[in-house]
Motif scaffolding. Sequence first.
Motif, PDB file in Angstrom:
ATOM      1  N   LEU A  36      -5.571   8.956 -10.991  1.00  0.00           N
ATOM      2  CA  LEU A  36      -5.308   9.520  -9.720  1.00  0.00           C
ATOM      3  C   LEU A  36      -4.425   8.608  -9.044  1.00  0.00           C
ATOM      4  O   LEU A  36      -3.391   9.384  -8.323  1.00  0.00           O
ATOM      5  CB  LEU A  36      -6.767   9.601  -8.928  1.00  0.00           C
ATOM      6  CG  LEU A  36      -6.734  10.666  -7.691  1.00  0.00           C
ATOM      7  CD1 LEU A  36      -6.081  11.756  -7.809  1.00  0.00           C
ATOM      8  CD2 LEU A  36      -8.047  10.781  -7.108  1.00  0.00           C
ATOM      9  N   GLY A  37      -4.508   7.293  -8.949  1.00  0.00           N
ATOM     10  CA  GLY A  37      -3.593   6.396  -8.128  1.00  0.00           C
ATOM     11  C   GLY A  37      -2.283   6.767  -8.641  1.00  0.00           C
ATOM     12  O   GLY A  37      -1.236   6.719  -7.877  1.00  0.00           O
ATOM     13  N   VAL A  86       0.822  -1.214   0.088  1.00  0.00           N
ATOM     14  CA  VAL A  86       0.308   0.046  -0.087  1.00  0.00           C
ATOM     15  C   VAL A  86       0.945   1.437  -0.060  1.00  0.00           C
ATOM     16  O   VAL A  86       2.130   1.180   0.628  1.00  0.00           O
ATOM     17  CB  VAL A  86      -0.893   0.095   1.149  1.00  0.00           C
ATOM     18  CG1 VAL A  86      -1.536   1.545   1.474  1.00  0.00           C
ATOM     19  CG2 VAL A  86      -1.940  -1.231   1.226  1.00  0.00           C
ATOM     20  N   ALA A  87       0.521   2.077  -0.760  1.00  0.00           N
ATOM     21  CA  ALA A  87       1.165   3.450  -0.808  1.00  0.00           C
ATOM     22  C   ALA A  87       1.635   4.300   0.398  1.00  0.00           C
ATOM     23  O   ALA A  87       0.613   4.147   1.390  1.00  0.00           O
ATOM     24  CB  ALA A  87       0.556   4.499  -2.060  1.00  0.00           C
ATOM     25  N   ILE A 108      -2.878   0.666  -6.942  1.00  0.00           N
ATOM     26  CA  ILE A 108      -2.222   1.445  -7.779  1.00  0.00           C
ATOM     27  C   ILE A 108      -1.044   2.367  -7.429  1.00  0.00           C
ATOM     28  O   ILE A 108       0.073   2.545  -7.803  1.00  0.00           O
ATOM     29  CB  ILE A 108      -3.515   2.404  -8.255  1.00  0.00           C
ATOM     30  CG1 ILE A 108      -4.797   1.702  -8.518  1.00  0.00           C
ATOM     31  CG2 ILE A 108      -2.841   3.064  -9.684  1.00  0.00           C
ATOM     32  CD1 ILE A 108      -5.859   2.319  -8.976  1.00  0.00           C
ATOM     33  N   SER A 109      -1.441   3.339  -6.440  1.00  0.00           N
ATOM     34  CA  SER A 109      -0.468   4.223  -5.796  1.00  0.00           C
ATOM     35  C   SER A 109       0.786   3.267  -5.396  1.00  0.00           C
ATOM     36  O   SER A 109       2.025   3.897  -5.571  1.00  0.00           O
ATOM     37  CB  SER A 109      -0.735   5.060  -4.742  1.00  0.00           C
ATOM     38  OG  SER A 109      -2.059   6.124  -5.369  1.00  0.00           O
ATOM     39  N   GLY A 165      -7.382   6.486  -5.584  1.00  0.00           N
ATOM     40  CA  GLY A 165      -7.693   5.913  -6.877  1.00  0.00           C
ATOM     41  C   GLY A 165      -9.061   5.132  -6.886  1.00  0.00           C
ATOM     42  O   GLY A 165     -10.029   5.278  -7.742  1.00  0.00           O
ATOM     43  N   GLY A 222      -9.813   6.611 -11.940  1.00  0.00           N
ATOM     44  CA  GLY A 222      -9.159   5.999 -10.748  1.00  0.00           C
ATOM     45  C   GLY A 222      -7.644   5.699 -10.982  1.00  0.00           C
ATOM     46  O   GLY A 222      -6.681   5.976 -10.015  1.00  0.00           O
ATOM     47  N   VAL A 223      -7.350   5.043 -12.022  1.00  0.00           N
ATOM     48  CA  VAL A 223      -6.097   4.608 -12.236  1.00  0.00           C
ATOM     49  C   VAL A 223      -5.006   5.891 -12.419  1.00  0.00           C
ATOM     50  O   VAL A 223      -4.004   5.899 -11.821  1.00  0.00           O
ATOM     51  CB  VAL A 223      -5.800   3.881 -13.589  1.00  0.00           C
ATOM     52  CG1 VAL A 223      -4.522   3.639 -14.199  1.00  0.00           C
ATOM     53  CG2 VAL A 223      -6.867   2.690 -13.756  1.00  0.00           C
ATOM     54  N   VAL A 228       0.296  -0.381 -14.687  1.00  0.00           N
ATOM     55  CA  VAL A 228      -0.640   0.085 -13.336  1.00  0.00           C
ATOM     56  C   VAL A 228      -2.129  -0.120 -13.497  1.00  0.00           C
ATOM     57  O   VAL A 228      -2.624  -0.303 -12.441  1.00  0.00           O
ATOM     58  CB  VAL A 228      -0.351   1.677 -12.901  1.00  0.00           C
ATOM     59  CG1 VAL A 228       1.127   1.766 -12.496  1.00  0.00           C
ATOM     60  CG2 VAL A 228      -0.609   2.592 -14.128  1.00  0.00           C
ATOM     61  N   ASP A 229      -2.707  -0.014 -14.868  1.00  0.00           N
ATOM     62  CA  ASP A 229      -4.175  -0.482 -14.812  1.00  0.00           C
ATOM     63  C   ASP A 229      -4.615  -1.643 -14.757  1.00  0.00           C
ATOM     64  O   ASP A 229      -5.555  -2.265 -14.666  1.00  0.00           O
ATOM     65  CB  ASP A 229      -4.747   0.279 -16.145  1.00  0.00           C
ATOM     66  CG  ASP A 229      -3.793  -0.441 -17.336  1.00  0.00           C
ATOM     67  OD1 ASP A 229      -3.169  -1.384 -17.350  1.00  0.00           O
ATOM     68  OD2 ASP A 229      -4.094   0.109 -18.309  1.00  0.00           O
ATOM     69  N   ALA A 230      -3.449  -2.851 -14.467  1.00  0.00           N
ATOM     70  CA  ALA A 230      -3.879  -4.125 -14.026  1.00  0.00           C
ATOM     71  C   ALA A 230      -3.578  -4.668 -12.849  1.00  0.00           C
ATOM     72  O   ALA A 230      -3.655  -5.596 -12.553  1.00  0.00           O
ATOM     73  CB  ALA A 230      -2.970  -4.867 -15.305  1.00  0.00           C
ATOM     74  N   VAL A 231      -2.907  -3.637 -11.970  1.00  0.00           N
ATOM     75  CA  VAL A 231      -2.634  -4.216 -10.828  1.00  0.00           C
ATOM     76  C   VAL A 231      -3.925  -4.015  -9.855  1.00  0.00           C
ATOM     77  O   VAL A 231      -5.071  -3.622 -10.152  1.00  0.00           O
ATOM     78  CB  VAL A 231      -1.970  -3.245  -9.768  1.00  0.00           C
ATOM     79  CG1 VAL A 231      -0.435  -3.300 -10.922  1.00  0.00           C
ATOM     80  CG2 VAL A 231      -2.150  -1.837  -9.625  1.00  0.00           C
ATOM     81  N   VAL A 232      -4.275  -4.733  -8.666  1.00  0.00           N
ATOM     82  CA  VAL A 232      -5.388  -4.400  -7.945  1.00  0.00           C
ATOM     83  C   VAL A 232      -5.809  -3.179  -7.351  1.00  0.00           C
ATOM     84  O   VAL A 232      -4.474  -2.550  -6.826  1.00  0.00           O
ATOM     85  CB  VAL A 232      -5.146  -5.539  -6.756  1.00  0.00           C
ATOM     86  CG1 VAL A 232      -6.370  -5.237  -5.528  1.00  0.00           C
ATOM     87  CG2 VAL A 232      -5.245  -6.942  -7.245  1.00  0.00           C
ATOM     88  N   ALA A 233      -6.873  -2.636  -7.407  1.00  0.00           N
ATOM     89  CA  ALA A 233      -7.128  -1.334  -7.336  1.00  0.00           C
ATOM     90  C   ALA A 233      -6.400  -0.514  -5.985  1.00  0.00           C
ATOM     91  O   ALA A 233      -6.061   0.413  -6.234  1.00  0.00           O
ATOM     92  CB  ALA A 233      -8.550  -1.306  -7.230  1.00  0.00           C
ATOM     93  N   ASP A 234      -6.475  -1.414  -4.885  1.00  0.00           N
ATOM     94  CA  ASP A 234      -5.855  -0.852  -3.538  1.00  0.00           C
ATOM     95  C   ASP A 234      -4.420  -0.548  -3.599  1.00  0.00           C
ATOM     96  O   ASP A 234      -3.680   0.166  -2.943  1.00  0.00           O
ATOM     97  CB  ASP A 234      -6.094  -1.879  -2.540  1.00  0.00           C
ATOM     98  CG  ASP A 234      -7.042  -1.556  -1.386  1.00  0.00           C
ATOM     99  OD1 ASP A 234      -7.479  -0.396  -1.472  1.00  0.00           O
ATOM    100  OD2 ASP A 234      -7.180  -2.017  -0.588  1.00  0.00           O
ATOM    101  N   VAL A 240     -10.679  -5.248  -6.952  1.00  0.00           N
ATOM    102  CA  VAL A 240     -10.840  -5.404  -8.501  1.00  0.00           C
ATOM    103  C   VAL A 240      -9.587  -4.944  -9.032  1.00  0.00           C
ATOM    104  O   VAL A 240      -8.959  -4.240  -8.613  1.00  0.00           O
ATOM    105  CB  VAL A 240     -12.258  -5.133  -9.275  1.00  0.00           C
ATOM    106  CG1 VAL A 240     -13.571  -5.559  -8.430  1.00  0.00           C
ATOM    107  CG2 VAL A 240     -12.063  -3.290  -9.083  1.00  0.00           C
ATOM    108  N   VAL A 241      -9.257  -5.440 -10.540  1.00  0.00           N
ATOM    109  CA  VAL A 241      -8.302  -4.915 -11.139  1.00  0.00           C
ATOM    110  C   VAL A 241      -8.433  -3.380 -11.519  1.00  0.00           C
ATOM    111  O   VAL A 241      -9.536  -2.882 -11.911  1.00  0.00           O
ATOM    112  CB  VAL A 241      -8.116  -5.573 -12.522  1.00  0.00           C
ATOM    113  CG1 VAL A 241      -7.182  -4.973 -13.414  1.00  0.00           C
ATOM    114  CG2 VAL A 241      -7.551  -7.029 -12.219  1.00  0.00           C
TER     115      VAL A 241
END
Lengths: 335, 335
Positions: free
Chosen positions: A233-234, A131-132, A198-199, B230, A230-231, A190-196, B193-194
Motif C-alpha cells: 500500500l505504501g 515523508v511522502a 515507504i511512500s 502502509g 503494508g509495503v 522498499v520493504d527494508a526502509v523504516v515503515a513511516d 520498524v522495518v
Amino acid sequence: MHLSQPYLLFLGDAPDHLAAKTARGIHQWRPDICVGQLRLPGCETTLGLPDLTVEEAAARGAATLVVGVANRGGVIADHWRAVFKDALANGLDIAAGLHQKLNDIPELVETAEEYGRMLFDVRHPTETFPVAHGVPRPGKRILAVGTDCSVGKMYAMLAMERTMKARGLKADFRATGQTGILIAGEGVSVDAVVADFISGATEVLCPANDDDHYDLVEGQGSLFHASYAGVSLGLLHGAQPDYLVLCHEPGRAHMRGLPGFALPDLDACMDLNLRCARLVNPEARFVGACFNTSALDDDAARRVMHEASERLGLPVVDPVRSGVEPLVDRVLGDA
Amino acid sequence: MHLSQPYLLFLGDAPDHLAAKTARGIHQWRPDICVGQLRLPGCETTLGLPDLTVEEAAARGAATLVVGVANRGGVIADHWRAVFKDALANGLDIAAGLHQKLNDIPELVETAEEYGRMLFDVRHPTETFPVAHGVPRPGKRILAVGTDCSVGKMYAMLAMERTMKARGLKADFRATGQTGILIAGEGVSVDAVVADFISGATEVLCPANDDDHYDLVEGQGSLFHASYAGVSLGLLHGAQPDYLVLCHEPGRAHMRGLPGFALPDLDACMDLNLRCARLVNPEARFVGACFNTSALDDDAARRVMHEASERLGLPVVDPVRSGVEPLVDRVLGDA
C-alpha cells in the motif's frame, strides 16, 4: 544506491541454474553491462558469458563484481572472500543482495577501505527518506501490482520497459527489490526502509519527470498478503501510478508462505488496488494483466488468459510467451 | 521494550501545558505509577504531583525518569543532561520518546553503563520481529482506526481499557506509538520498524490470549493518509481485530500535513477498513465511533455525533465529554 557498471557476474559454486537466478536476471535484461562471469570449482551453471578472472575483468573495464548467486540462508560463504578481496584490490566495487551484509564482514570492509572501493548491500537501504507529500507530479508511472508475492511483477515491468524503449519511448524501470536494483544499477529496497517512509522512498525513486516519460515501477507483495500488505500500500501511494498492471500466477494453491490464505479474485484485487491508488491519482486505471503461466502447457495457458481477458475486458498476456505489446498499446492509446 | 515503574516525570523547562502533554497523558491514564514531577527553572506548568529531586524520587521507589516534555525538534536539551546523569547515578533508568536518541549521547551512555542502568528510546525499536503469519489467534482485539492522524485513537483505546477494567473485564491497552508506550510501560512504535515487519511486530504486540481477554490496540495514521497508509494497513492486518472503533475529528479542513487531501467520508473509511480487516478476520466489525469534538461547543458536538450515529447505525461518542460505555456495551452485547 547507484552501482558503477559494467559488471563481472559472480556465480560462485552455484549448484544449479536456480541458485544463479539473480545473475541470470541481470544477464537477461542488461546483457550490454555484463563483461563476463566468474565461476568457482563446483559451479554447475553458466550464463554463456566469458569466464574471467578478476584481473581479466578489470582489464575489460568491469567496475563492479555483482554477487549473482544465492545459497541457503543468504549468507556470504567463507570461501568467496578471497575472490572478493581480490576484486577490491583490482579496483572493483562489490554489490550483493543477500541477507548477510558485505558491510558486516570486517575483512571486506577493511579491504574496501584500503583500496577506496564500495560495498553495496542492495537489500539494506542506507539513505534516509522524507515523508511522502502525495502532491501530483508530472511524468507517467506504471506500477505492477499482484495477487501475491513472486508472481512476476519485476519481469512484467522490465518487459514493458524493453518494449517501450524499442518503440522509441522514454521509459525507465524503477527497482524496488534487490534483484531489480542489481539489474537497474539503482533503486530502493522498499520493504527494508523504516515503515513511516515507504511512500516517501517511493516518491524519491520515481520523481517528477517529462510529461512523455514513463516510469515502470516494480511492485512488491500484494494488498492481499497478510504479511506484507503494508509495503504494497505504501508503494502504491508513493508510486502515484497512472496505469496499473495486474500480475498473477494461475493455479497457485495459496498465498506465498501463508497456507491458510487463498489467492484473491482478480476482480477483487483490481478493485482494491484501484480504490487505494485513486487516493493519490483519481485517473489511475488498469491497462491489462501479466500472467505467469510457466506451469501450464500452451493450450492451457492460452485458455486461461483468454478467459481472464474476456472477463476483465483487458488484455491478458504472459510476458515470457508472447510479450507485452497489447499492454503498451493500451497505455499509448490513452495518451 | 519494557520500562520499570513507577515513574518520576521530567517536565524540564516546559513553557506551557502543551509542551508537557506526554507527561500529562501518563499522569492522566496511570496516576498510580507517577511518584512525582521534576521541574527545572522556567517550567510554567504542573501536573499537581509532588516536586521531587532525583534523590527524593529514588527514595520513594521511582525506577524510571520519563522525559515528559517535548521541545521544538524533539531534541534533548544540553541543560537536561546533568539531571539525567544524576538520575542514572541514583539508580533510575531513563525513557524518552523524542526524535533525538538518549543512546546517541555518549556522556549518557557512559553514565548508564557506569551505574548499570538503561536508556529507553521508545520511538526507536531495538528488537527484531518475525514476518507476520496471519494465523487466527485466541483472545479478542479491538483496534482504533482513523479518518486521519491525530484524531484521538490512543485516547479512545485508553478510555475503553479503563471502562472495561472498571467493569471487571480482562483488558490491556497495547501501545503502538511513543506516548502510548510511556503510558503502558511497553509496546512497539510500529511506524519505526522495518517495513516488512509492520504486521509481524503487531502480532507480537498483541499475541494469543485468553478467550475472554480484550486487547485495546492503539491505531496509527489512516488508510486514507497518503504518507502513512502502509503503516495503518500493516497494523490492521497484524492486529487481526474482532472489533473496530472509528476515530474522527469533525470539521478538520484537510488531512494532517497534506493540504491537498480532504478527509474521507466516514462510510468510505469504515468500508475500506472492514474490507482490509476481513482478510485476516472475516468477523471483524465496527462497534462505534469516537469523535474528538474539542473544537465544538456542547450543542454542536451533540448534534454532529447524533447525526453521525443515525447515519452509521452505531454509537458515536466523545470519550472526553461522555465516555465510551456505549462502545463497550456493543462489544459485550456481541460476546
